[in-house]
Design a protein around this motif. Structure first.
Motif, PDB file in Angstrom:
ATOM      1  N   PRO A 466       0.947  -1.269   0.072  1.00  0.00           N
ATOM      2  CA  PRO A 466      -0.060  -0.107  -0.030  1.00  0.00           C
ATOM      3  C   PRO A 466       0.693   1.332  -0.050  1.00  0.00           C
ATOM      4  O   PRO A 466       1.640   1.650   0.709  1.00  0.00           O
ATOM      5  N   GLY A 467       0.595   2.208  -1.136  1.00  0.00           N
ATOM      6  CA  GLY A 467       1.291   3.368  -1.075  1.00  0.00           C
ATOM      7  C   GLY A 467       2.649   3.264  -1.827  1.00  0.00           C
ATOM      8  O   GLY A 467       3.048   4.589  -2.243  1.00  0.00           O
ATOM      9  N   GLU A 468       2.938   2.100  -2.263  1.00  0.00           N
ATOM     10  CA  GLU A 468       4.225   2.092  -3.030  1.00  0.00           C
ATOM     11  C   GLU A 468       3.933   1.804  -4.713  1.00  0.00           C
ATOM     12  O   GLU A 468       3.024   1.073  -4.745  1.00  0.00           O
ATOM     13  N   PRO A 469       4.683   2.688  -5.248  1.00  0.00           N
ATOM     14  CA  PRO A 469       4.536   2.270  -6.887  1.00  0.00           C
ATOM     15  C   PRO A 469       4.858   0.980  -7.266  1.00  0.00           C
ATOM     16  O   PRO A 469       5.630   0.121  -6.885  1.00  0.00           O
ATOM     17  N   ALA A 470       3.831   0.541  -8.293  1.00  0.00           N
ATOM     18  CA  ALA A 470       4.143  -1.125  -8.943  1.00  0.00           C
ATOM     19  C   ALA A 470       3.693  -0.871 -10.497  1.00  0.00           C
ATOM     20  O   ALA A 470       2.815  -0.310 -10.731  1.00  0.00           O
ATOM     21  N   LYS A 471       4.699  -1.631 -11.078  1.00  0.00           N
ATOM     22  CA  LYS A 471       4.501  -1.546 -12.639  1.00  0.00           C
ATOM     23  C   LYS A 471       3.472  -2.557 -13.244  1.00  0.00           C
ATOM     24  O   LYS A 471       4.047  -3.904 -12.611  1.00  0.00           O
ATOM     25  N   LEU A 472       2.248  -2.503 -13.953  1.00  0.00           N
ATOM     26  CA  LEU A 472       1.755  -3.634 -14.381  1.00  0.00           C
ATOM     27  C   LEU A 472       1.856  -3.531 -15.957  1.00  0.00           C
ATOM     28  O   LEU A 472       1.496  -2.507 -16.425  1.00  0.00           O
ATOM     29  N   LYS A 473       2.017  -4.441 -16.787  1.00  0.00           N
ATOM     30  CA  LYS A 473       2.059  -4.497 -18.019  1.00  0.00           C
ATOM     31  C   LYS A 473       0.829  -5.760 -18.650  1.00  0.00           C
ATOM     32  O   LYS A 473       1.429  -6.936 -18.044  1.00  0.00           O
ATOM     33  N   TRP A 474       0.165  -5.473 -19.440  1.00  0.00           N
ATOM     34  CA  TRP A 474      -0.741  -6.621 -19.751  1.00  0.00           C
ATOM     35  C   TRP A 474      -1.395  -6.522 -21.197  1.00  0.00           C
ATOM     36  O   TRP A 474      -1.442  -5.248 -21.777  1.00  0.00           O
ATOM     37  N   HIS A 475      -1.680  -7.665 -21.747  1.00  0.00           N
ATOM     38  CA  HIS A 475      -2.580  -7.719 -23.125  1.00  0.00           C
ATOM     39  C   HIS A 475      -3.843  -6.988 -22.961  1.00  0.00           C
ATOM     40  O   HIS A 475      -4.617  -7.156 -22.109  1.00  0.00           O
ATOM     41  N   LEU A 476      -4.254  -6.078 -23.934  1.00  0.00           N
ATOM     42  CA  LEU A 476      -5.371  -5.627 -23.924  1.00  0.00           C
ATOM     43  C   LEU A 476      -6.403  -6.282 -25.118  1.00  0.00           C
ATOM     44  O   LEU A 476      -7.422  -6.308 -25.001  1.00  0.00           O
ATOM     45  N   GLY A 477      -5.791  -6.643 -26.156  1.00  0.00           N
ATOM     46  CA  GLY A 477      -6.493  -6.967 -27.148  1.00  0.00           C
ATOM     47  C   GLY A 477      -5.775  -7.081 -28.643  1.00  0.00           C
ATOM     48  O   GLY A 477      -4.745  -6.562 -28.579  1.00  0.00           O
ATOM     49  N   TRP A 478      -6.470  -7.585 -29.651  1.00  0.00           N
ATOM     50  CA  TRP A 478      -6.054  -7.652 -31.103  1.00  0.00           C
ATOM     51  C   TRP A 478      -6.915  -6.878 -31.572  1.00  0.00           C
ATOM     52  O   TRP A 478      -8.016  -6.916 -31.617  1.00  0.00           O
ATOM     53  N   THR A 479      -6.550  -6.292 -32.826  1.00  0.00           N
ATOM     54  CA  THR A 479      -7.439  -5.267 -33.585  1.00  0.00           C
ATOM     55  C   THR A 479      -6.978  -5.053 -34.864  1.00  0.00           C
ATOM     56  O   THR A 479      -5.597  -4.904 -35.051  1.00  0.00           O
ATOM     57  N   SER A 480      -7.598  -4.562 -35.886  1.00  0.00           N
ATOM     58  CA  SER A 480      -7.017  -4.008 -37.117  1.00  0.00           C
ATOM     59  C   SER A 480      -8.051  -2.807 -37.361  1.00  0.00           C
ATOM     60  O   SER A 480      -9.164  -3.098 -37.790  1.00  0.00           O
ATOM     61  N   LEU A 481      -7.675  -1.577 -37.335  1.00  0.00           N
ATOM     62  CA  LEU A 481      -8.467  -0.304 -37.399  1.00  0.00           C
ATOM     63  C   LEU A 481      -7.647   0.816 -38.035  1.00  0.00           C
ATOM     64  O   LEU A 481      -6.489   1.113 -37.638  1.00  0.00           O
TER      65      LEU A 481
END
Length: 543
Positions: A466-481
């Motif tokens: 609690p209160g300390e920075p943390a890095k998160l990286k994750w997949h959101l999806g695939w698209t072609s637009l």
């Protein structure tokens, strides 16, 4: 053996009479109980063309009801094309015998229900011995499971909106559990309590462990050796399963991949998608093409289907804007295509832009209350629809680009990378991506959650301090637009979105079906400063 065959014949007559009368011209409909290696029998409806003959067999496996009028008509239509069609229910579902265990009995363990079904069909007197499979969602998952077991008579497959891992694309998404989504699956079971037993098993395996590896087809691509045509839909989180299936399976057998502007499901690949009306070219003739696929691989007809492009994908464009770029099909030898990674950074004041933040201290906070969650209606991804009703809720934050001065194409896999803080040990972060039209509509392209405790991997917990920075990286999806000139791209962030995503109780405690009884509120903060820059990563196609 003669007594067993006589029993099957009598059972077929009995159950067929129980079905509502339905005109299925040119087709014989029967109910059969297909024996498995342990003596359990699976309930199946068989559709044979009229007359004497031998036909290739094709089948679909489901836990859902297979006796509805629409299912029966569709099966009969396929049978009229010269196939012996069978609709089969999973072990323990509907009229099938045995204990319901979800997909587990279809896998590569002691029970191999898909394998046994395939081989039973291949040896029937009306069968040529060549077998194919079809189906979407649950029927897609089942096909990947079947391919791993390599039944000798399986020749080809046709999957729509498919999956590979029950941990990633079933009970959980991004580590977020979904007990409410599956709590009523007892209605599919011959013995409803079987579903509750299965869910208690899931509770006992909160992380990705050997239990879940036993249902993860991605670990067995080397065993999959039959040709498959796979369809994926841009407005479906399970497009990840369709894409991964193609990529993983292509080294051992011919594979083709089709990606289009649709929602999850089968026989819904038209041009009207939720609130979006695409041009007529967005429609895919699913049944007609599937027949061509089966005609070639199961009947040996030289129709050229196997020579068609390995990948076809629909590049979406703005709808209702004359001359807008996009809304075209492209062909490729492989997937994904080569792109350049472009970052758009979150900034103070809801601004989204390519420049990195320069402020030494900048952040945006919001509250999260699991007992008063933000609302995302339904149980299916609400893509191709205006998302402003969600964006306006009090514990939701948005960042938008300035109107584009020229079109921008995004084709490939999109990721989120956030620096966050929280007063809780654990919570969920849900990121959404929208195409904002000049009239203000925020048309949802994708969303995906991540449970913070799984930011270092789904096989372990790493709680927030609690209160300390943390890095998160994750997949959101695939698209072609192609986002048109004058449009904006929007990122939305929240930590709850029920009932689509069931809330995290934010205590860091065990993830059980009843865990909301110990829920607590928390404040969550996303950082957008020089040392902790949060962003989305886009695969941009150069002109």
């Amino acid at each position: 053996m003669k007594r067993l065959l006589l029993f099957f014949a009598l059972a077929a007559t009995c159950f067929a009479q129980d079905l509502p009368k339905l005109d299925l011209p040119g087709v014989r409909e029967q109910h059969v109980m297909i024996p498995m290696r342990d003596g359990v029998r699976l309930s199946a409806y068989l559709y044979l063309p009229e007359g004497e003959g031998k036909w290739p067999a094709v089948f679909e496996q489901r836990y859902a009801d297979i006796s509805g009028a629409g299912t029966r008509k569709n099966a009969a239509e396929l049978a009229r094309r010269g196939f012996a069609v069978t609709m089969v229910n999973f072990r323990g579902s509907q009229k099938s015998e045995g204990q319901y265990v979800g997909y587990r009995a279809l896998a590569w363990g002691e029970k191999k229900d898909g394998y046994d079904t395939c081989e039973w069909l291949a040896t029937q007197p009306w069968s040529t011995g060549k077998v194919g499979t079809f189906g979407s969602s649950q029927g897609g998952f089942a096909q990947n499971f079947l391919a791993v077991t390599r039944p000798p008579h399986l020749v080809c497959q046709y999957m729509v909106d498919t999956g590979l891992s029950l941990f990633q694309e079933g009970y959980r998404i991004g580590g977020v559990t979904r007990p409410g989504r599956f709590a009523d699956f007892g209605k599919n079971c011959r013995v409803p309590e079987n579903n509750a037993t299965l869910m208690r098993e899931w509770d006992a395996h909160p992380h990705y462990d050997d239990y879940w590896r036993a249902e993860d087809c991605t670990l067995h691509f080397d065993e999959m050796n039959v040709p498959c045509f796979t369809i994926g839909s841009w407005y479906d989180f399970m497009v990840q399963g369709s894409v991964q299936s193609f990529i993983g399976r292509k080294k051992n057998a011919p594979q083709q991949l089709l990606l289009g502007p649709w929602l999850h499901g089968r026989l819904n690949k038209g041009s009207k998608v939720a609130e979006m009306q695409y041009p007529p070219n967005a429609t895919w003739p699913e049944v007609e093409h599937m027949v061509r696929w089966f005609d070639h691989w199961l009947k040996g007809i030289d129709n050229g289907v196997e020579k068609e492009p390995a990948v076809r994908y629909y590049v979406m464009g703005a709808v209702g804007e004359e001359g807008a770029p996009g809304n075209v099909w492209r062909e490729a030898a492989d997937w994904p295509p080569a792109t350049t990674e472009k970052s758009l950074y979150l900034h103070e004041g809801g601004v989204l832009k390519p420049e990195t933040p320069s402020s030494a201290s900048s952040s945006t906070s919001y509250d999260g209350d699991p007992l008063k969650p933000m609302e995302i209606p339904g149980r299916s991804f609400p893509g191709a629809a205006d998302a402003r009703q969600v964006e306006a809720q009090k514990d939701v934050r948005v960042w938008s680009t300035e109107p584009l001065t020229e079109p921008m194409e995004i084709t490939g896999e999109v990721f989120a990378e956030l620096w966050v803080k929280s007063t809780a040990k654990d919570t969920d972060f849900l990121v959404r991506l929208s195409d904002v039209y000049p009239d203000g509509r925020s048309m949802l392209l994708m969303d995906y959650p991540l449970r913070a405790r799984y930011r270092e991997g789904f096989d372990r917990e790493a709680f927030l301090v609690p209160g300390e920075p943390a890095k998160l990286k994750w997949h959101l999806g695939w698209t072609s637009l192609i986002l048109n000139k004058g449009h904006r791209l929007r990122v939305t962030l929240t930590s709850t979105g029920a009932p689509l995503y069931e809330p995290n109780n934010q205590t860091g405690g065990p993830q059980t079906m009843d865990w909301l009884k110990n829920a607590q509120t928390a404040t969550h903060t996303v950082l957008h400063e020089k040392e902790h820059a949060s962003r989305v990563l886009l695969p941009v196609m150069k002109n």
